[in-house]
Design a protein around this motif. Structure first.
Motif, PDB file in Angstrom:
ATOM      1  N   THR A 157     -29.231 -44.002   1.222  1.00 20.85           N
ATOM      2  CA  THR A 157     -30.298 -45.196   1.087  1.00 20.85           C
ATOM      3  C   THR A 157     -31.124 -45.227  -0.236  1.00 20.85           C
ATOM      4  OG1 THR A 157     -31.868 -43.816   2.197  1.00 20.85           O
ATOM      5  CG2 THR A 157     -30.223 -45.520   3.578  1.00 20.85           C
ATOM      6  N   VAL A 158     -31.492 -46.176  -0.592  1.00 24.77           N
ATOM      7  CA  VAL A 158     -32.483 -46.281  -1.760  1.00 24.77           C
ATOM      8  C   VAL A 158     -33.661 -47.140  -1.423  1.00 24.77           C
ATOM      9  CG1 VAL A 158     -32.904 -47.197  -4.313  1.00 24.77           C
ATOM     10  CG2 VAL A 158     -30.327 -46.473  -3.332  1.00 24.77           C
ATOM     11  N   HIS A 159     -34.912 -46.755  -1.444  1.00 22.78           N
ATOM     12  CA  HIS A 159     -36.140 -47.234  -0.988  1.00 22.78           C
ATOM     13  C   HIS A 159     -37.017 -47.503  -2.083  1.00 22.78           C
ATOM     14  CE1 HIS A 159     -35.175 -45.572   3.068  1.00 22.78           C
ATOM     15  NE2 HIS A 159     -34.352 -44.716   2.550  1.00 22.78           N
ATOM     16  N   ALA A 160     -37.289 -48.747  -1.839  1.00 19.57           N
ATOM     17  CA  ALA A 160     -38.366 -49.202  -2.858  1.00 19.57           C
ATOM     18  C   ALA A 160     -39.894 -49.097  -2.490  1.00 19.57           C
ATOM     19  CB  ALA A 160     -38.289 -50.885  -3.090  1.00 19.57           C
TER      20      ALA A 160
ATOM     21  N   VAL B 145     -48.096 -39.127  -3.147  1.00 22.63           N
ATOM     22  CA  VAL B 145     -46.976 -39.274  -2.811  1.00 22.63           C
ATOM     23  C   VAL B 145     -45.859 -38.720  -3.849  1.00 22.63           C
ATOM     24  CG1 VAL B 145     -45.170 -40.731  -1.587  1.00 22.63           C
ATOM     25  CG2 VAL B 145     -47.591 -41.088  -1.215  1.00 22.63           C
ATOM     26  N   LEU B 146     -45.908 -39.265  -4.909  1.00 25.39           N
ATOM     27  CA  LEU B 146     -44.961 -38.997  -6.102  1.00 25.39           C
ATOM     28  C   LEU B 146     -44.987 -37.574  -6.434  1.00 25.39           C
ATOM     29  CD1 LEU B 146     -42.924 -40.250  -8.119  1.00 25.39           C
ATOM     30  CD2 LEU B 146     -44.929 -40.761  -9.616  1.00 25.39           C
ATOM     31  N   GLU B 147     -46.112 -36.924  -6.453  1.00 23.62           N
ATOM     32  CA  GLU B 147     -46.085 -35.334  -6.576  1.00 23.62           C
ATOM     33  C   GLU B 147     -45.452 -34.713  -5.545  1.00 23.62           C
ATOM     34  OE1 GLU B 147     -49.782 -32.252  -5.840  1.00 23.62           O
ATOM     35  OE2 GLU B 147     -50.248 -33.894  -7.367  1.00 23.62           O
ATOM     36  N   LYS B 148     -45.675 -35.087  -4.269  1.00 17.14           N
ATOM     37  CA  LYS B 148     -45.010 -34.427  -3.088  1.00 17.14           C
ATOM     38  C   LYS B 148     -43.452 -34.542  -3.304  1.00 17.14           C
ATOM     39  CE  LYS B 148     -48.762 -33.782  -0.090  1.00 17.14           C
ATOM     40  NZ  LYS B 148     -48.882 -32.272   0.016  1.00 17.14           N
ATOM     41  N   ILE B 149     -42.986 -35.888  -3.491  1.00 16.56           N
ATOM     42  CA  ILE B 149     -41.483 -35.750  -3.280  1.00 16.56           C
ATOM     43  C   ILE B 149     -41.031 -35.616  -4.672  1.00 16.56           C
ATOM     44  CG2 ILE B 149     -41.426 -37.788  -1.688  1.00 16.56           C
ATOM     45  CD1 ILE B 149     -41.266 -39.809  -3.965  1.00 16.56           C
ATOM     46  N   GLU B 150     -41.690 -35.370  -5.829  1.00 13.85           N
ATOM     47  CA  GLU B 150     -41.033 -34.751  -7.216  1.00 13.85           C
ATOM     48  C   GLU B 150     -40.770 -33.444  -6.779  1.00 13.85           C
ATOM     49  OE1 GLU B 150     -43.705 -36.389 -10.271  1.00 13.85           O
ATOM     50  OE2 GLU B 150     -42.052 -37.922 -10.715  1.00 13.85           O
TER      51      GLU B 150
ATOM     52  N   SER C   8     -38.016 -42.259  -8.975  1.00 12.38           N
ATOM     53  CA  SER C   8     -38.625 -43.064 -10.059  1.00 12.38           C
ATOM     54  C   SER C   8     -40.049 -43.508  -9.720  1.00 12.38           C
ATOM     55  CB  SER C   8     -37.942 -44.259 -10.283  1.00 12.38           C
ATOM     56  OG  SER C   8     -38.190 -45.174  -9.393  1.00 12.38           O
ATOM     57  N   LYS C   9     -40.603 -43.980 -10.509  1.00 14.79           N
ATOM     58  CA  LYS C   9     -42.245 -44.539 -10.130  1.00 14.79           C
ATOM     59  C   LYS C   9     -42.364 -45.492  -9.079  1.00 14.79           C
ATOM     60  CE  LYS C   9     -43.975 -46.388 -13.733  1.00 14.79           C
ATOM     61  NZ  LYS C   9     -44.374 -46.599 -15.037  1.00 14.79           N
ATOM     62  N   VAL C  10     -40.960 -46.209  -8.612  1.00 17.52           N
ATOM     63  CA  VAL C  10     -41.325 -47.148  -7.585  1.00 17.52           C
ATOM     64  C   VAL C  10     -40.118 -47.116  -6.656  1.00 17.52           C
ATOM     65  CG1 VAL C  10     -42.470 -48.473  -9.125  1.00 17.52           C
ATOM     66  CG2 VAL C  10     -40.087 -48.728  -9.111  1.00 17.52           C
ATOM     67  N   SER C  11     -39.118 -45.955  -6.640  1.00 15.58           N
ATOM     68  CA  SER C  11     -38.080 -45.868  -5.696  1.00 15.58           C
ATOM     69  C   SER C  11     -37.740 -44.541  -5.714  1.00 15.58           C
ATOM     70  CB  SER C  11     -36.973 -46.960  -6.321  1.00 15.58           C
ATOM     71  OG  SER C  11     -36.259 -46.438  -7.298  1.00 15.58           O
TER      72      SER C  11
ATOM     73  N   PRO D 194     -46.043 -48.903  -7.763  1.00 14.02           N
ATOM     74  CA  PRO D 194     -45.772 -47.451  -8.145  1.00 14.02           C
ATOM     75  C   PRO D 194     -46.165 -46.767  -6.705  1.00 14.02           C
ATOM     76  CG  PRO D 194     -46.962 -48.315  -9.929  1.00 14.02           C
ATOM     77  CD  PRO D 194     -47.042 -49.347  -8.611  1.00 14.02           C
ATOM     78  N   PHE D 195     -45.380 -45.383  -6.533  1.00 17.19           N
ATOM     79  CA  PHE D 195     -45.823 -44.475  -5.456  1.00 17.19           C
ATOM     80  C   PHE D 195     -47.328 -44.260  -5.797  1.00 17.19           C
ATOM     81  CE2 PHE D 195     -41.355 -43.733  -5.114  1.00 17.19           C
ATOM     82  CZ  PHE D 195     -41.198 -43.584  -3.734  1.00 17.19           C
TER      83      PHE D 195
END
Length: 156
Positions: free
Chosen positions: A120-123, A138-143, A93-96, A133-134
């Motif tokens: 595990t869930v990470h915030a 970072v968000l681009e790479k994990i998505e 998500s945007k934050v986890s 928000p990521f």
């Protein structure tokens, strides 16, 4: 009996770890909390290989503490066992984000034995501990990891 389910999804990243003597308890088996360390090894190596090292994320002002974890034991590991740590990213998500894991004993010439599985869930938090928000990179790479799995399912 727990209703929690843990399923690895493609792509699955696998790394190995050899159990050291210091990982074991008085009973000669791996102490239970060490499985969370093994999850961290799998997650860290997956992120390093497929996204970016955690150190690069921290340089962007974010840390990813564990907000939730679950661990289901199936069989014990012992000193000198070679473990295969399979890790998959299953949700962002945007934050986890949420990772699933399966740890198996993988002796040479033997069939792997599932030892533990979990998640595990990470915030994503800033240096002040506030949910944030990521960073876009970072968000681009994990998505992209999730998209790689979705593409393989469509092609499979």
């Amino acid at each position: 009996m727990s209703k929690l389910t843990v399923n690895l999804v493609e792509p699955v990243f696998t790394t190995t770890y050899r159990v050291i003597y210091g990982d074991t308890d008085a009973a000669g088996v791996v102490y239970n909390a060490n499985y969370l360390r093994y999850f961290e090894i799998g997650r860290t190596e997956m992120m390093r290989a497929w996204a970016m090292p955690y150190s690069a994320i921290e340089e962007l002002g974010c840390v990813l503490p564990v907000a939730e974890s679950y661990l289901r034991f199936k069989a014990p590991a012992a000193y000198d066992d070679l473990l295969a740590i399979a890790t998959s990213l299953v949700e962002v998500s945007k934050v986890s984000c949420r990772f699933h894991y399966a740890i198996s004993r993988c002796g040479e010439g033997e069939r792997p034995v599932l030892l533990a599985k979990g998640f595990t869930v990470h915030a994503c938090v800033n240096r002040q501990g506030k949910l944030t928000p990521f960073p876009p990179v970072v968000l681009e790479k994990i998505e992209a990891i999730l998209e790689k799995g979705a593409a393989s399912q469509q092609n499979g």
